[in-house]
Enzyme design. Sequence first.
Site, PDB file in Angstrom:
ATOM      1  N   HIS A   1     -20.728 -86.509  -0.518  1.00 14.18           N
ATOM      2  CA  HIS A   1     -20.267 -85.465  -1.424  1.00 14.18           C
ATOM      3  C   HIS A   1     -19.527 -86.127  -2.580  1.00 14.18           C
ATOM      4  O   HIS A   1     -19.251 -87.327  -2.554  1.00 14.18           O
ATOM      5  CB  HIS A   1     -19.364 -84.454  -0.703  1.00 14.18           C
ATOM      6  CG  HIS A   1     -18.124 -85.053  -0.116  1.00 14.18           C
ATOM      7  ND1 HIS A   1     -18.081 -85.617   1.142  1.00 14.18           N
ATOM      8  CD2 HIS A   1     -16.871 -85.179  -0.619  1.00 14.18           C
ATOM      9  CE1 HIS A   1     -16.869 -86.071   1.412  1.00 14.18           C
ATOM     10  NE2 HIS A   1     -16.109 -85.807   0.346  1.00 14.18           N
TER      11      HIS A   1
ATOM     12  N   ASP B   1      20.705 -69.081 -22.278  1.00  8.37           N
ATOM     13  CA  ASP B   1      20.751 -68.111 -21.183  1.00  8.37           C
ATOM     14  C   ASP B   1      20.286 -66.764 -21.709  1.00  8.37           C
ATOM     15  O   ASP B   1      21.077 -65.928 -22.142  1.00  8.37           O
ATOM     16  CB  ASP B   1      22.184 -68.013 -20.640  1.00  8.37           C
ATOM     17  CG  ASP B   1      22.243 -67.236 -19.344  1.00  8.37           C
ATOM     18  OD1 ASP B   1      21.174 -66.940 -18.779  1.00  8.37           O
ATOM     19  OD2 ASP B   1      23.356 -66.923 -18.889  1.00  8.37           O
TER      20      ASP B   1
ATOM     21  N   GLU C   1      23.884 -73.258 -20.634  1.00  8.43           N
ATOM     22  CA  GLU C   1      23.539 -73.464 -19.225  1.00  8.43           C
ATOM     23  C   GLU C   1      23.274 -74.924 -18.910  1.00  8.43           C
ATOM     24  O   GLU C   1      23.457 -75.368 -17.791  1.00  8.43           O
ATOM     25  CB  GLU C   1      22.278 -72.669 -18.875  1.00  8.43           C
ATOM     26  CG  GLU C   1      22.520 -71.231 -18.542  1.00  8.43           C
ATOM     27  CD  GLU C   1      21.294 -70.633 -17.888  1.00  8.43           C
ATOM     28  OE1 GLU C   1      21.421 -70.159 -16.749  1.00  8.43           O
ATOM     29  OE2 GLU C   1      20.213 -70.661 -18.499  1.00  8.43           O
TER      30      GLU C   1
ATOM     31  N   LYS D   1      19.779 -75.401 -23.364  1.00  3.20           N
ATOM     32  CA  LYS D   1      19.154 -74.399 -22.509  1.00  3.20           C
ATOM     33  C   LYS D   1      19.883 -73.078 -22.722  1.00  3.20           C
ATOM     34  O   LYS D   1      21.058 -72.934 -22.384  1.00  3.20           O
ATOM     35  CB  LYS D   1      19.221 -74.809 -21.034  1.00  3.20           C
ATOM     36  CG  LYS D   1      18.461 -73.863 -20.119  1.00  3.20           C
ATOM     37  CD  LYS D   1      18.533 -74.319 -18.666  1.00  3.20           C
ATOM     38  CE  LYS D   1      17.629 -73.449 -17.796  1.00  3.20           C
ATOM     39  NZ  LYS D   1      17.951 -72.031 -17.847  1.00  3.20           N
TER      40      LYS D   1
ATOM     41  N   GLY E   1      13.691 -43.496  -0.702  1.00  2.00           N
ATOM     42  CA  GLY E   1      12.991 -42.233  -0.479  1.00  2.00           C
ATOM     43  C   GLY E   1      13.142 -41.735   0.939  1.00  2.00           C
ATOM     44  O   GLY E   1      12.696 -40.640   1.279  1.00  2.00           O
TER      45      GLY E   1
ATOM     46  N   GLY F   1      18.106 -44.947   2.757  1.00  2.00           N
ATOM     47  CA  GLY F   1      18.964 -45.944   2.143  1.00  2.00           C
ATOM     48  C   GLY F   1      18.488 -46.483   0.816  1.00  2.00           C
ATOM     49  O   GLY F   1      17.809 -45.808   0.040  1.00  2.00           O
TER      50      GLY F   1
ATOM     51  N   LEU G   1      19.351 -51.697   2.818  1.00  5.65           N
ATOM     52  CA  LEU G   1      20.654 -51.105   3.166  1.00  5.65           C
ATOM     53  C   LEU G   1      20.384 -49.781   3.865  1.00  5.65           C
ATOM     54  O   LEU G   1      19.965 -48.806   3.231  1.00  5.65           O
ATOM     55  CB  LEU G   1      21.502 -50.906   1.913  1.00  5.65           C
ATOM     56  CG  LEU G   1      21.615 -52.130   0.993  1.00  5.65           C
ATOM     57  CD1 LEU G   1      22.560 -51.821  -0.167  1.00  5.65           C
ATOM     58  CD2 LEU G   1      22.085 -53.351   1.762  1.00  5.65           C
TER      59      LEU G   1
END
Length: 820
Positions: free
Chosen positions: A356, A536, A680, A534, A180, A183, A145
């Site tokens: 090989h 979350d 989930e 499942k 730094g 943005g 940004l």
Amino acid sequence: MASKKQQTVTVGGHKLRLSNMDKVLFPASGTTKGEVIHYFQTVADAMIPHARNRPATRKRWPDGVGTAEKPEQPFFRKNLEDSAPKWVPRQELEHSDHTNTYPLANNTAVLAWFGQVGALEIHVPQWRFSTTGDPQSPDRLVLDLDPGPGAGLAECAQVAHWCREILDEMNLPSIPVTSGSKGIHLYAALNGTYTSEQVSQVAKELARALEADHPDHVVSDMKKSLRQGKVLIDWSQNNRNKTTIAPYSLRGRPGSAEGPHVAAPRDWEELEGPDFDHLDMHQVMQRLTEGHDPLADFTSDDDAPEGLPEAQDPLTTYRSMRDAAKTPEPVPAGSPAARNDAPIFVVQEHHATALHYDTRLERDGVLVSWAVPKGPPLSTSEQHLAVMTEDHPIEYAEFEGTIPKGEYGGGEVTIWDTGTVEIEKWEERKVRFILHGQPDGGLGGVPRRYALVNTSKGDDHGKNWLIRLTKDQPKDEKPSEASPTPAKKSSKSPSKSRKPANDSEFPDPLPSPMLASPGKPSDIRGQGWMLEGKWDGYRAIAAVHPDGRVEIRSRNGKDFTQTFPELTEIAELVPAGTVVDGEVVALNSGSRPDFGLLQRRGKLTKTREIEQTAKKIPVHLMVFDVLHTAEHGDLTAEPYTQRRAILEELARSGKHVQVPGDMGDSLQEAMDVSLELKLEGLVAKRTDSPYRPGTRSREWVKIKHENHADVVIIGWRQGRGGRAKTFGSLLLGMTDDDGELHYAGRVGTGFSDVDLTDIRAQLEKLTRKTAPVDDVPREDTSDATWVTPKLTAEVRHSGVTRDNRLRHPTWRGIRMNNGP
């Protein structure tokens, strides 16, 4: 730091010569080279995870950055300096017309050397090198940004919040990093299954969608003439060839009188403060000293963002090199499927251009392969070259025959030995394993432990390895060393798995969790599956040490013990010497998992804050597997059903630690139950699957619910670019339980060109002056055209927010019941 002109120090076990430590590199603050090196050493543990194994481009200021009035010009450095110490890790990268050798910022000594040569800014791409030295798919998405003239950091913060909303809807939690410079960068973790092109396209669509929604504040085009007073969302940072300044890198700018600025990870709450600004290096060091690192648990998300196309499967390269009509080799059409049996290996004697021995080990549904010219050594005094080749399908383990001349690998192939393999270690540069071959096989009919070590120096693209027979062979079964040259054998079928003896030694450090592969209901075929909910939350390995001490570690190894003190209850529920696997979850008032609440707990670091918040937001550990007990020792090689039986017999549920049961045998019933519980989805696990630490396996399959919703179109937003004559997004409404229509969000993806034209034509006949609902946010009304809510449709989405907005809806189509 001492002020000697020149000195030799030892950093991270490496000797480094330092000079001119008193040289001022940042005149505005008087910051010296010695202080820069000290900074890099202080932040190393926080910085290296985000730079490791990525090609590091450096911006160097050997004479310092100068002043604001008279800045010094830096120079970019890609190739590793000729004067670089030999111990600096490096990797070659092929570009379109040249090859560069880059240093890898993998340890504290490298960062100290960067400071010595004035490399103040470290820039890296969004991908890492693989174990073979090849660029992998990106493991993070980045949005840069950048404020244009007339805009500043405050405007970037506002745009960051808008980006966050969309990323959250895509199940991609993001973390801001003040650059730094001017943005903000936003980081969102990916699971590494999508290409840079695919990720760039998603980032581009996000930027354009926000530009359409906030045309007075956001721009997605880099033209300077368009950026006055606006914030550019630079999505191009996800290009494979682009780099972004690494988190915790210094900025080569004058900075403030207190010190140089840093690309500093931030908490979202900081962006809302009245004094929000960039941080200098002293502020960052203080934050880390206090344990404040917003990127500390930055890991790849378990689930890929919706809307991305399918990634290539691991056999794509294999298929591209073979024509099924010309070679008798197996060339399966589909992706690798999960197997029920123990992992296998095969060594094939291959009389091609040169003899090989192709050595192949099963991992994640394919045979990872090396060509070994002299064959696997049968003496501990020898080590042989092994060249990594493309992954092969599992079916190749039974292949013997003649590959036609002129085809890839043309020549005679016979099976030299085959059987099962125990993988003891699988790291980027080292693989350790035990082969259990056939009684009459080339290995001599006894188990043999090998190590494969990557010896890449940058000139072989990471393909060159060495294979050796280790000195610590399996106990009581010492292999013969009489025949160092492999002997030809006939084809045999893989034998049944040999289980290693239980090891009562308590695991230290704790293992990484086994991971599930994304799947769909059709992947769960036949019998032999256990179905679980499942959750979350945060994955966690929890242990009660033999001395009673509790240790809880995240999937990434972060210490959760102090973060979630209520989970130390586990010491009262399982015997000492136990290690379990589970999920840390926070439950809302309806006793349903709430990831937002868990994030509020997970980011706290101060003891008093944790204790106070724990009273309002307690967490729970849902335990579903056991890896070690004092009685049984190491259980990872045992089948899942046996581990579950031991767990249920061993562990008791408490206030904060529970052992959830399975969800029955019927997949459809289990899906219905998980929907009712608002989970989930499901995780399906093979009942005979061993526990594979740190591995994403197809023996565990996670299935998320695909949500569909009936909606009514209440308006449209003006389109731009290719959609200027149709629309950018549709505004949606849904009826609640009382039959009242309310705003449900907007949908801007999933349309074909025909859809765009046809829908716009239908909506033109329904326009009205006012919104048909009164709860549309102001930002969605600025350029909206309202319509009478008569046209109904169906969308796919990933859930519903607390304010009844659809998460990441995707267009499916107009409902057929829309009549005249």
